[in-house]
Motif scaffolding. Structure first.
Motif, PDB file in Angstrom:
ATOM      1  N   ALA A   1       0.699  -6.936  19.930  1.00  0.00           N
ATOM      2  CA  ALA A   1       1.813  -7.761  19.472  1.00  0.00           C
ATOM      3  C   ALA A   1       1.511  -8.452  18.147  1.00  0.00           C
ATOM      4  CB  ALA A   1       2.163  -8.798  20.541  1.00  0.00           C
ATOM      5  N   TYR A   2       0.226  -8.633  17.833  1.00  0.00           N
ATOM      6  CA  TYR A   2      -0.127  -9.264  16.558  1.00  0.00           C
ATOM      7  C   TYR A   2       0.275  -8.410  15.357  1.00  0.00           C
ATOM      8  CZ  TYR A   2      -3.085 -12.374  19.361  1.00  0.00           C
ATOM      9  OH  TYR A   2      -3.553 -13.274  20.277  1.00  0.00           O
ATOM     10  N   ASP A   3       0.409  -7.109  15.548  1.00  0.00           N
ATOM     11  CA  ASP A   3       0.793  -6.247  14.435  1.00  0.00           C
ATOM     12  C   ASP A   3       2.128  -6.655  13.825  1.00  0.00           C
ATOM     13  OD1 ASP A   3      -1.415  -4.489  14.207  1.00  0.00           O
ATOM     14  OD2 ASP A   3      -0.717  -3.346  15.940  1.00  0.00           O
ATOM     15  N   ASP A   4       3.021  -7.213  14.636  1.00  0.00           N
ATOM     16  CA  ASP A   4       4.341  -7.615  14.140  1.00  0.00           C
ATOM     17  C   ASP A   4       4.291  -8.818  13.203  1.00  0.00           C
ATOM     18  OD1 ASP A   4       5.553  -5.575  15.584  1.00  0.00           O
ATOM     19  OD2 ASP A   4       6.026  -6.868  17.292  1.00  0.00           O
ATOM     20  N   VAL A   5       3.250  -9.648  13.334  1.00  0.00           N
ATOM     21  CA  VAL A   5       3.181 -10.875  12.537  1.00  0.00           C
ATOM     22  C   VAL A   5       2.014 -10.881  11.548  1.00  0.00           C
ATOM     23  CG1 VAL A   5       4.372 -12.263  14.265  1.00  0.00           C
ATOM     24  CG2 VAL A   5       1.882 -12.072  14.340  1.00  0.00           C
ATOM     25  N   ALA A   6       1.208  -9.831  11.546  1.00  0.00           N
ATOM     26  CA  ALA A   6       0.036  -9.759  10.664  1.00  0.00           C
ATOM     27  C   ALA A   6       0.432  -9.422   9.232  1.00  0.00           C
ATOM     28  CB  ALA A   6      -0.934  -8.691  11.187  1.00  0.00           C
ATOM     29  N   VAL A   7      -0.442  -9.792   8.316  1.00  0.00           N
ATOM     30  CA  VAL A   7      -0.361  -9.319   6.944  1.00  0.00           C
ATOM     31  C   VAL A   7      -1.211  -8.051   6.907  1.00  0.00           C
ATOM     32  CG1 VAL A   7      -0.940  -9.790   4.539  1.00  0.00           C
ATOM     33  CG2 VAL A   7      -0.154 -11.657   6.036  1.00  0.00           C
ATOM     34  N   HIS A   8      -0.601  -6.926   6.584  1.00  0.00           N
ATOM     35  CA  HIS A   8      -1.311  -5.649   6.555  1.00  0.00           C
ATOM     36  C   HIS A   8      -1.665  -5.291   5.119  1.00  0.00           C
ATOM     37  CE1 HIS A   8      -0.475  -4.643  10.775  1.00  0.00           C
ATOM     38  NE2 HIS A   8       0.644  -5.310  10.581  1.00  0.00           N
ATOM     39  N   VAL A   9      -2.862  -4.745   4.922  1.00  0.00           N
ATOM     40  CA  VAL A   9      -3.278  -4.244   3.615  1.00  0.00           C
ATOM     41  C   VAL A   9      -3.554  -2.749   3.753  1.00  0.00           C
ATOM     42  CG1 VAL A   9      -4.184  -6.451   2.792  1.00  0.00           C
ATOM     43  CG2 VAL A   9      -5.698  -4.876   3.984  1.00  0.00           C
ATOM     44  N   LEU A  10      -3.245  -2.015   2.696  1.00  0.00           N
ATOM     45  CA  LEU A  10      -3.385  -0.564   2.702  1.00  0.00           C
ATOM     46  C   LEU A  10      -3.970  -0.112   1.376  1.00  0.00           C
ATOM     47  CD1 LEU A  10      -2.643   2.187   4.135  1.00  0.00           C
ATOM     48  CD2 LEU A  10      -0.482   2.054   2.864  1.00  0.00           C
ATOM     49  N   ALA A  11      -4.955   0.762   1.433  1.00  0.00           N
ATOM     50  CA  ALA A  11      -5.512   1.382   0.231  1.00  0.00           C
ATOM     51  C   ALA A  11      -5.013   2.830   0.191  1.00  0.00           C
ATOM     52  CB  ALA A  11      -7.037   1.358   0.267  1.00  0.00           C
ATOM     53  N   VAL A  12      -4.498   3.244  -0.953  1.00  0.00           N
ATOM     54  CA  VAL A  12      -3.994   4.610  -1.099  1.00  0.00           C
ATOM     55  C   VAL A  12      -4.551   5.238  -2.375  1.00  0.00           C
ATOM     56  CG1 VAL A  12      -1.846   4.183   0.163  1.00  0.00           C
ATOM     57  CG2 VAL A  12      -1.897   3.866  -2.297  1.00  0.00           C
ATOM     58  N   ARG A  13      -4.648   6.568  -2.349  1.00  0.00           N
ATOM     59  CA  ARG A  13      -4.999   7.316  -3.561  1.00  0.00           C
ATOM     60  C   ARG A  13      -3.808   7.276  -4.510  1.00  0.00           C
ATOM     61  NH1 ARG A  13      -7.041  13.024  -1.287  1.00  0.00           N
ATOM     62  NH2 ARG A  13      -4.854  13.393  -1.749  1.00  0.00           N
ATOM     63  N   ASP A  14      -4.031   7.717  -5.742  1.00  0.00           N
ATOM     64  CA  ASP A  14      -2.955   7.757  -6.734  1.00  0.00           C
ATOM     65  C   ASP A  14      -1.763   8.582  -6.253  1.00  0.00           C
ATOM     66  OD1 ASP A  14      -4.417   6.182  -8.454  1.00  0.00           O
ATOM     67  OD2 ASP A  14      -5.187   7.865  -9.631  1.00  0.00           O
ATOM     68  N   ASP A  15      -2.022   9.586  -5.423  1.00  0.00           N
ATOM     69  CA  ASP A  15      -0.936  10.437  -4.930  1.00  0.00           C
ATOM     70  C   ASP A  15      -0.314   9.914  -3.636  1.00  0.00           C
ATOM     71  OD1 ASP A  15      -2.933  10.979  -3.112  1.00  0.00           O
ATOM     72  OD2 ASP A  15      -3.002  13.133  -3.502  1.00  0.00           O
ATOM     73  N   GLY A  16      -0.699   8.695  -3.219  1.00  0.00           N
ATOM     74  CA  GLY A  16      -0.093   8.071  -2.056  1.00  0.00           C
ATOM     75  C   GLY A  16      -0.765   8.351  -0.729  1.00  0.00           C
ATOM     76  N   VAL A  17      -1.822   9.158  -0.708  1.00  0.00           N
ATOM     77  CA  VAL A  17      -2.527   9.450   0.534  1.00  0.00           C
ATOM     78  C   VAL A  17      -3.287   8.192   0.963  1.00  0.00           C
ATOM     79  CG1 VAL A  17      -4.368  10.829   1.590  1.00  0.00           C
ATOM     80  CG2 VAL A  17      -2.708  11.911   0.054  1.00  0.00           C
ATOM     81  N   PRO A  18      -3.102   7.738   2.216  1.00  0.00           N
ATOM     82  CA  PRO A  18      -3.784   6.523   2.672  1.00  0.00           C
ATOM     83  C   PRO A  18      -5.285   6.736   2.855  1.00  0.00           C
ATOM     84  CG  PRO A  18      -2.487   7.480   4.454  1.00  0.00           C
ATOM     85  CD  PRO A  18      -2.210   8.300   3.227  1.00  0.00           C
ATOM     86  N   LEU A  19      -6.064   5.746   2.412  1.00  0.00           N
ATOM     87  CA  LEU A  19      -7.526   5.799   2.507  1.00  0.00           C
ATOM     88  C   LEU A  19      -8.094   4.779   3.479  1.00  0.00           C
ATOM     89  CD1 LEU A  19      -8.365   6.104  -1.295  1.00  0.00           C
ATOM     90  CD2 LEU A  19      -8.169   7.939   0.388  1.00  0.00           C
TER      91      LEU A  19
END
Length: 138
Positions: free
Chosen positions: A24-42
């Motif tokens: 349930a914490y996923d709904d209220v968390a601040v999420h960070v995402l690293a992606v390659r230049d082409d948008g592929v998640p790392l």
């Protein structure tokens, strides 16, 4: 995309049951995402703060909880994890927090220590994986 990274690393690679990985914490968390230049998640991670962090931080005011930090195997050793931790810390500072706590898998203690985190307390299991509590003042 954050959930896809977490599924690849925690559920598929490490065998964490899916019903434990997402909460349930996923709904209220601040999420960070690293992606390659082409948008592929790392890689991905999350910050819990305020009431959502209370259970993870012992209710200590001004302390956030860094969690669910995951880097896909192909991106390990490239600085993605460091960038994600720093992004979570920046998000914590932006919310007026003065410290961040986390539960580190014991094999990752050195990684977090190099970033200024200090372990405390005994080892504990989380999803069947040994962890230690860690903290860093911001």
């Amino acid at each position: 995309m954050c959930f896809a990274v977490r599924k690849e690393v925690f559920v598929v690679e490490q065998g964490v049951p899916e019903d434990l990985e997402y909460d349930a914490y996923d709904d209220v968390a601040v999420h960070v995402l690293a992606v390659r230049d082409d948008g592929v998640p790392l890689g991905a991670g999350r910050l819990l703060h305020g009431a959502a962090a209370a259970g993870k931080t012992g209710g200590e005011p001004g302390v956030g909880s860094l969690g669910r930090l995951a880097v896909v195997p192909a991106a390990r050793g490239l600085g993605v994890g460091v960038a994600l931790v720093r992004a979570v810390e920046d998000a914590a500072r932006a919310r007026g927090l003065t410290a961040v706590r986390l539960g580190a898998q014991t094999h990752a203690l050195g990684f977090y220590e190099r970033l200024g985190y200090e372990a405390y307390g005994p080892e504990f299991p989380d999803a069947g994986i040994p962890h230690r509590a860690m903290r860093r003042s911001l």
